[in-house]
Design an enzyme around this catalytic site. Structure first.
Site, mmCIF file in Angstrom:
data_model
loop_
_atom_site.group_PDB
_atom_site.id
_atom_site.type_symbol
_atom_site.label_atom_id
_atom_site.label_comp_id
_atom_site.label_asym_id
_atom_site.label_seq_id
_atom_site.Cartn_x
_atom_site.Cartn_y
_atom_site.Cartn_z
ATOM 1 N N LYS A 47 13.195 7.342 10.557
ATOM 2 C CA LYS A 47 11.897 6.900 11.282
ATOM 3 C C LYS A 47 12.596 5.595 12.307
ATOM 4 O O LYS A 47 11.699 5.524 13.429
ATOM 5 C CB LYS A 47 10.871 6.307 10.380
ATOM 6 C CG LYS A 47 9.936 7.343 9.797
ATOM 7 C CD LYS A 47 9.528 8.409 10.652
ATOM 8 C CE LYS A 47 8.186 9.116 10.528
ATOM 9 N NZ LYS A 47 7.932 10.339 11.323
ATOM 10 N N LYS A 143 5.383 6.206 1.221
ATOM 11 C CA LYS A 143 4.829 6.398 2.332
ATOM 12 C C LYS A 143 3.607 5.387 2.231
ATOM 13 O O LYS A 143 2.553 6.166 1.808
ATOM 14 C CB LYS A 143 4.642 7.630 3.069
ATOM 15 C CG LYS A 143 4.146 7.527 4.343
ATOM 16 C CD LYS A 143 4.088 9.109 4.925
ATOM 17 C CE LYS A 143 3.370 9.140 6.332
ATOM 18 N NZ LYS A 143 3.188 10.347 6.854
ATOM 19 N N GLY A 178 3.996 11.304 -3.859
ATOM 20 C CA GLY A 178 3.819 10.860 -5.362
ATOM 21 C C GLY A 178 4.331 11.806 -6.180
ATOM 22 O O GLY A 178 3.588 11.679 -7.513
ATOM 23 N N SER A 210 11.149 10.414 -3.282
ATOM 24 C CA SER A 210 11.879 9.598 -3.899
ATOM 25 C C SER A 210 12.417 10.163 -5.459
ATOM 26 O O SER A 210 13.223 9.816 -6.048
ATOM 27 C CB SER A 210 10.926 8.230 -4.418
ATOM 28 O OG SER A 210 9.847 8.723 -4.811
ATOM 29 N N CYS A 448 -12.298 9.769 -32.868
ATOM 30 C CA CYS A 448 -11.141 9.840 -32.616
ATOM 31 C C CYS A 448 -10.440 10.986 -33.424
ATOM 32 O O CYS A 448 -9.691 11.791 -32.940
ATOM 33 C CB CYS A 448 -10.280 8.903 -33.152
ATOM 34 S SG CYS A 448 -10.869 7.264 -32.194
HETATM 35 N N1 3NM Z 1 4.587 12.242 3.751
HETATM 36 P P1 3NM Z 1 7.297 10.595 -2.620
HETATM 37 S S1 3NM Z 1 3.837 11.108 1.609
HETATM 38 C C1 3NM Z 1 6.950 11.673 3.637
HETATM 39 O O1 3NM Z 1 1.249 12.549 2.889
HETATM 40 C C2 3NM Z 1 5.795 11.715 3.109
HETATM 41 O O2 3NM Z 1 2.047 13.285 4.611
HETATM 42 C C3 3NM Z 1 3.455 12.284 3.283
HETATM 43 O O3 3NM Z 1 7.230 10.437 -0.985
HETATM 44 C C4 3NM Z 1 2.232 12.595 3.489
HETATM 45 O O4 3NM Z 1 7.716 11.939 -2.894
HETATM 46 C C5 3NM Z 1 5.436 11.191 2.012
HETATM 47 O O5 3NM Z 1 8.560 9.455 -2.909
HETATM 48 C C6 3NM Z 1 6.096 10.506 0.963
HETATM 49 O O6 3NM Z 1 5.982 10.013 -3.220
HETATM 50 C C7 3NM Z 1 6.592 10.983 -0.365
HETATM 51 MG MG MG Z 2 5.857 12.038 12.190
#
Ligand code: 3NM
Ligand code: MG
Length: 525
Positions: A47, A143, A178, A210, A448
């Site tokens: 970026k 992100k 995520g 990640s 439970c």
């Molecule tokens: N784009 P991680 S979320 C690059 O929602 C990216 O468009 C996204 O990272 C979108 O796998 C994201 O570490 C980051 O959660 C995803």
């Molecule tokens: Mg873009």
């Protein structure tokens, strides 16, 4: 040159910011390792890099991906992709228009687009996207400027809209945001759309940043993730639905109880302090082998023994939550059932948060709770805040049934709402059970231990039919309570407990001996 055929199963999106990439000198090594582990597609996402530097990195990365015969896409920068001659680009909603990118790149390059709504998805399909990156699925620190968290339900809505518009087969799909080894089986399973033409429509793969870029061992992490992507359909028990029409559930109850008796399945309970002993006794009485183990590290071994897991958050702690995640993950990977009991879910903000993170961290085969707990579970997912559900008022029977069905549909699992009358559904079939006795409400931990009884039946029968396993366990449990309460030697809650354990056992033994008299009490519709 024809457009390269792309395998979207495991899509690595790179990130070289310090929060994700701990050691910047390892960038290329990590991507190489991930390719060795089985990553099927790579996107270079920078970026802040200057153009010259970006192109240099892209060239070097392209050499590496070519060694593994894996396509490389460039995030946002069509010029960089052209300069390097790699396989395509991935563009966001605020980047270059897809049609313009297509004109510049030509038909033989791959163009993907980020979408988070039905409108964006259909527009991207219309404009000629090869694939869609659907997200953000779950909140992610990688992100933070994401538009919306859409969850499994949001992904499913987009797949359904693509199907109805006739794009499903033409345009491929991955989801992003995520994702990690704990929630990948869940998202793949739950985002399925049951289409008009084919039985089920699902994502083509998952995209992660990640989970690989920050992993201690990127090769191992990739291998594990790919395995999960390739193995998820095992969760489906839905194809059995048609078999149910041929035999009523009451006819199957004896089979399930006998199978439990013969196999003595393990039930691994991560449960609260109050009920550990009682739950273990109930498990033994119905024919299971209980182990009460709250340390998550043990789950990897235990999950391989063909049993099931009960996550009961009755005495939840921060450390306990991490143990739950580990255990859920292990059982998800082993494709063995998980029963979730969201005890006191709505009582505190800590518990509401716990429900939300438990839902996001793995697949739960069964969710069992009382009315308030099930309401909280329904409201715990973003965008579904108590829609039509007031948490204070008691629901009408119709609303209870409706809530159980829609939660089961959302989670693609079995939901049980206990009460004087119990509501059980897998989103397609429902059962209302009116057995039980008021003494069950005067003794601690009976709610439970239903979870434990369910887990035993599930362990024995989840591959055949989860819903029927659950119904069997409920009937066994509640009819035992009725019989126990009526015994001449039961004078109140104290004597009830021991009589109840007796009758759980007696029902099992009677069933094994072919005596089904007890089941005549079943009040099920
Ligand atoms: N784009 P991680 S979320 C690059 O929602 C990216 O468009 C996204 O990272 C979108 O796998 C994201 O570490 C980051 O959660 C995803
Ligand atoms: Mg873009």
């Amino acid at each position: 040159m024809p457009k390269p055929k792309v395998d979207y199963s495991l899509y690595l999106v790179t990130d070289s910011t310090p929060a994700v990439l701990k050691d910047p000198s390892k960038f290329f090594e990590i991507v190489r390792e991930s390719l060795r582990g089985g990553v099927t597609l790579v996107q270079l996402r920078e970026k802040t890099a200057d153009t010259g530097e970006f192109i240099k990195t892209a060239r070097k990365l392209h050499e590496i991906t070519q060694e593994y015969n894996v396509p490389l896409l460039i995030n946002d920068r069509v010029d960089v992709a052209l300069a390097v001659g790699c396989e395509g680009v991935h563009i966001g909603q605020d980047d270059m228009e897809l049609k313009t990118a297509r004109q510049l790149l030509g038909d033989d390059k791959i163009i993907g687009m980020t979408v988070s709504s039905i409108d964006e998805a259909l527009k991207a399909c219309e404009d000629g996207a090869d694939y869609l990156g659907i997200g953000t699925v779950y909140a992610t620190p990688t992100k933070t400027n994401t538009k919306s968290i859409i969850g499994a339900a949001g992904v499913r809505e987009i797949l359904a809209a693509m199907d109805h518009a006739g794009y499903y087969e033409k345009v491929k799909t991955v989801c992003i945001g995520g994702l990690n080894k704990a929630n990948i089986p869940r998202i793949l399973y739950q985002s399925q759309h049951f289409g008009d033409k084919s039985w089920t429509l699902a994502l083509d793969g998952v995209a992660v940043v990640s989970a690989i870029m920050s992993a201690d061992d990127p090769k191992e992490a990739s291998k594990e993730l790919l395995e999960l992507v390739n193995s998820w359909p095992k969760y489906r028990g839905d194809s059995l639905i048609h078999c149910r029409a041929q035999r009523g559930v009451l006819e199957v109850v004896p089979d399930i109880i006998k199978r439990v008796h013969e196999t003595k399945p393990l039930t691994h309970n991560m449960t609260n302090l109050v009920v550990q002993n009682f739950a273990a006794n109930v498990a033994l009485a119905v024919g299971g082998s209980p182990i009460m183990a709250n340390y998550g590290e043990e789950a990897a071994d235990l999950s391989k023994l063909g049993g099931s897991l009960v996550v009961n958050m009755g005495t939840v702690t921060p450390e306990g939550l991490l143990n739950y995640y580990k255990a859920m993950q292990a059982y998800n990977v082993a494709v063995q059932p998980v029963v979730f009991d969201p005890v006191g879910a709505g009582a505190t903000s800590v518990r509401r948060g716990a429900v939300k993170s438990i839902l996001a961290n793995g697949y739960l085969d069964v969710i069992k709770g009382n009315e308030g707990e099930i309401k909280t579970v329904w409201g715990a997912v973003d965008g579904e805040q108590q829609r039509g559900v007031d948490s204070s008022d008691s629901l009408t029977p119709e609303d209870k049934l409706d809530l159980v069905v829609k939660l089961a549909k959302r989670e693609h699992n079995v939901v049980v709402m206990t009460g004087k009358t119990d509501y059980v559904s897998d989103g397609y079939w429902t059962a209302i059970i009116a057995n039980g006795h008021e003494y069950l409400g005067l003794v601690t931990g009976t709610g439970c231990t239903i979870g434990t009884a369910i887990s035993v039946a599930l362990a024995a029968y989840h591959k055949q039919d989860k819903l029927w396993a659950v119904i069997t366990a409920m009937l066994h449990f509640e009819i035992a309570a009725e019989i126990a309460a009526e015994r001449w030697d039961v004078k109140g809650p104290g004597t009830f407990i021991s009589a109840f354990l007796d009758e759980l056992y007696n029902i099992r033994i009677a069933t094994v001996n072919g005596d089904m008299e007890w089941l005549k009490r079943a009040k099920i519709t």
